[in-house]
Design an enzyme around this catalytic site. Structure first.
Site, short mmCIF file in Angstrom:
data_model
loop_
_atom_site.label_atom_id
_atom_site.label_comp_id
_atom_site.label_asym_id
_atom_site.label_seq_id
_atom_site.Cartn_x
_atom_site.Cartn_y
_atom_site.Cartn_z
N GLN A 1 3.76 12.16 9.20
CA GLN A 1 3.86 11.07 10.76
C GLN A 1 4.39 12.13 11.48
O GLN A 1 5.69 12.56 11.11
CB GLN A 1 5.11 9.75 10.55
CG GLN A 1 6.25 9.73 9.79
CD GLN A 1 6.43 8.70 8.89
OE1 GLN A 1 5.66 7.59 8.53
NE2 GLN A 1 7.52 8.55 8.07
N HIS B 1 18.39 -5.48 10.63
CA HIS B 1 19.17 -5.01 9.15
C HIS B 1 19.40 -6.30 8.51
O HIS B 1 19.70 -5.95 7.44
CB HIS B 1 19.63 -3.03 9.66
CG HIS B 1 18.97 -2.44 10.00
ND1 HIS B 1 18.63 -1.59 10.49
CD2 HIS B 1 17.63 -1.82 9.18
CE1 HIS B 1 18.03 -0.29 10.55
NE2 HIS B 1 17.04 -0.67 10.14
N ASP C 1 15.99 5.42 8.10
CA ASP C 1 16.90 6.00 8.62
C ASP C 1 18.51 5.62 7.88
O ASP C 1 19.49 5.74 9.02
CB ASP C 1 16.48 4.51 9.89
CG ASP C 1 16.69 3.29 9.59
OD1 ASP C 1 17.23 2.97 9.36
OD2 ASP C 1 15.06 2.67 9.57
N ASP D 1 7.52 8.59 -3.72
CA ASP D 1 6.02 7.32 -2.94
C ASP D 1 6.56 6.01 -4.09
O ASP D 1 6.75 5.81 -5.25
CB ASP D 1 4.71 7.90 -4.15
CG ASP D 1 3.19 6.72 -3.62
OD1 ASP D 1 3.57 5.87 -3.38
OD2 ASP D 1 2.72 6.92 -3.68
N GLY D 2 7.07 5.48 -3.36
CA GLY D 2 7.13 4.18 -3.59
C GLY D 2 6.27 3.43 -3.84
O GLY D 2 6.69 2.28 -5.16
N ASP E 1 11.60 -2.03 3.43
CA ASP E 1 11.58 -1.56 4.99
C ASP E 1 10.55 -0.44 5.33
O ASP E 1 11.10 0.80 5.31
CB ASP E 1 13.22 -0.86 5.22
CG ASP E 1 13.58 -0.87 6.73
OD1 ASP E 1 12.58 -1.06 7.18
OD2 ASP E 1 14.68 -0.21 6.73
N THR F 1 7.09 1.01 7.12
CA THR F 1 6.82 0.54 9.05
C THR F 1 5.69 -0.27 9.18
O THR F 1 5.13 -1.18 7.97
CB THR F 1 6.31 2.09 9.10
OG1 THR F 1 4.71 2.68 8.48
CG2 THR F 1 6.90 3.40 9.00
N PRO G 1 0.92 5.75 6.81
CA PRO G 1 1.63 5.62 5.35
C PRO G 1 2.73 3.99 5.18
O PRO G 1 2.42 4.62 4.44
CB PRO G 1 2.97 6.10 5.54
CG PRO G 1 2.73 7.38 7.41
CD PRO G 1 1.60 6.62 7.50
N1 AG3 Z 1 10.38 -0.40 10.19
C1 AG3 Z 1 10.20 -1.63 10.82
C2 AG3 Z 1 9.43 -1.56 12.05
C3 AG3 Z 1 7.83 -1.62 12.62
C4 AG3 Z 1 8.29 -1.69 14.79
N2 AG3 Z 1 6.97 -2.55 15.38
C5 AG3 Z 1 6.34 -1.76 16.06
N3 AG3 Z 1 7.78 -1.44 17.16
N4 AG3 Z 1 4.92 -2.16 16.30
C6 AG3 Z 1 12.61 -0.47 10.88
C7 AG3 Z 1 12.61 0.13 10.03
C8 AG3 Z 1 14.50 0.28 10.09
N5 AG3 Z 1 15.02 0.30 9.29
#
Ligand code: AG3
Length: 278
Positions: free
Chosen positions: A31, A62, A86, A137-138, A155, A157, A162
């Site tokens: 990505q 979080h 992160d 790969d989770g 956690d 995306t 991905p």
């Molecule tokens: N993961 C989820 C973020 C989703 C946000 N979506 C968006 N902005 N369209 C966050 C990772 C934090 N550790």
């Protein structure tokens, strides 16, 4: 400079944040990764032009994804995090003294490396001896591991690129198999205000696998819809009832036992849109 980063996760409705400085960018194997400094939200991390985490509001996300399932669990010793590159989720998990081992599995080592280098607010968990970070790969990890966990946190995306495979029924079934008795899984499940159809689909998939499936919400103003959802799944634990509580020294900014209970209170419209009947 008057340069804005814009996200268009919901087509036709942009979220924009003024950028002061481009801290780091890289096209990773999976990505496009970028870290910016912004006057309003502080340091932010984006993946494929989608805001993942911001210095100003990361605690809302979080603290929610971690402390709701962990404080609902009697004794969360073994915790698995899928994604979370992160480090913010790992940082919160390790605040629990019960946690003996936190395994984090993220597919993209470049995100973890960038966090170690540029995200001091997020990355403090990586050096904890209880943390084990695997770059793989989770999906595969969950399908193949012989280990069992008390809490599994997803956690991810958004369900695109991905992250898409982290929302499939097969993945939830494999998580169910690696939960110990009393175990709880908790996944980020998008915005019930911005993309209710998507949340409905994800929630219903989780509810098919876990006899207890409860959705809760927290405000995250930097994400579309401003109100974000998470869904817990379990066979035998109630994620809406805290059984332990944080110490004062934890300095939590959002989570408290009262907030924990309140997060499960949903409006009639959200219940209806998502198909929540309890
Ligand atoms: N993961 C989820 C973020 C989703 C946000 N979506 C968006 N902005 N369209 C966050 C990772 C934090 N550790």
């Amino acid at each position: 400079m008057n340069v804005y980063f814009t996200e268009e996760w919901v087509k036709g409705f942009m979220i924009g944040v003024k950028i002061d400085k481009v801290v780091f960018t890289k096209r990773t194997k999976y990505q496009h990764l970028a870290i910016y400094d912004t006057p309003q939200l502080g340091r932010i991390l984006t993946l494929d032009n989608v805001i993942q985490t911001t210095e100003k509001y990361e605690y809302l996300y979080h603290e929610s994804i971690v402390h709701v399932p962990l404080f609902s669990h009697q004794n969360p010793e073994d915790v698995l995090i899928i994604g979370g590159g992160d480090g913010g989720t790992l940082r919160e998990v390790l605040k629990h003294p019960e946690v003996k081992r936190a395994v984090m599995v993220d597919i993209d080592g470049d995100v973890v490396e960038a966090s170690k280098q540029y995200l001091p607010l997020w990355n403090t968990g990586f050096s904890d001896p209880r943390a084990q970070v695997l770059i793989q790969d989770g999906i595969k990890f969950v399908a193949e591991t012989d280990e069992k966990f008390d809490v599994v946190l997803v956690d991810s995306t958004d369900p695109e690129g991905p992250g898409l495979v982290l929302f499939t029924p097969e993945f939830y079934k494999n998580i169910a198999k690696i939960l110990k008795p009393g175990g709880i899984m908790c996944a980020q499940t998008e915005s019930p205000l911005a993309t209710p159809e998507m949340v409905r689909e994800i929630y219903q998939r989780i509810a098919k696998v876990f006899p207890v499936a409860k959705l809760f919400v927290a405000p995250v103003p930097s994400y579309p819809g401003s109100l974000w959802s998470f869904t817990c799944g379990s066979f035998d634990a109630d994620p809406a009832t805290p059984v332990r509580q944080p110490g004062d020294s934890w300095n939590l900014k959002h989570y408290s036992p009262e907030i924990h209970r309140s997060m499960f209170v949903l409006s009639p419209k959200i219940k209806q849109d998502i198909g929540i009947t309890y």
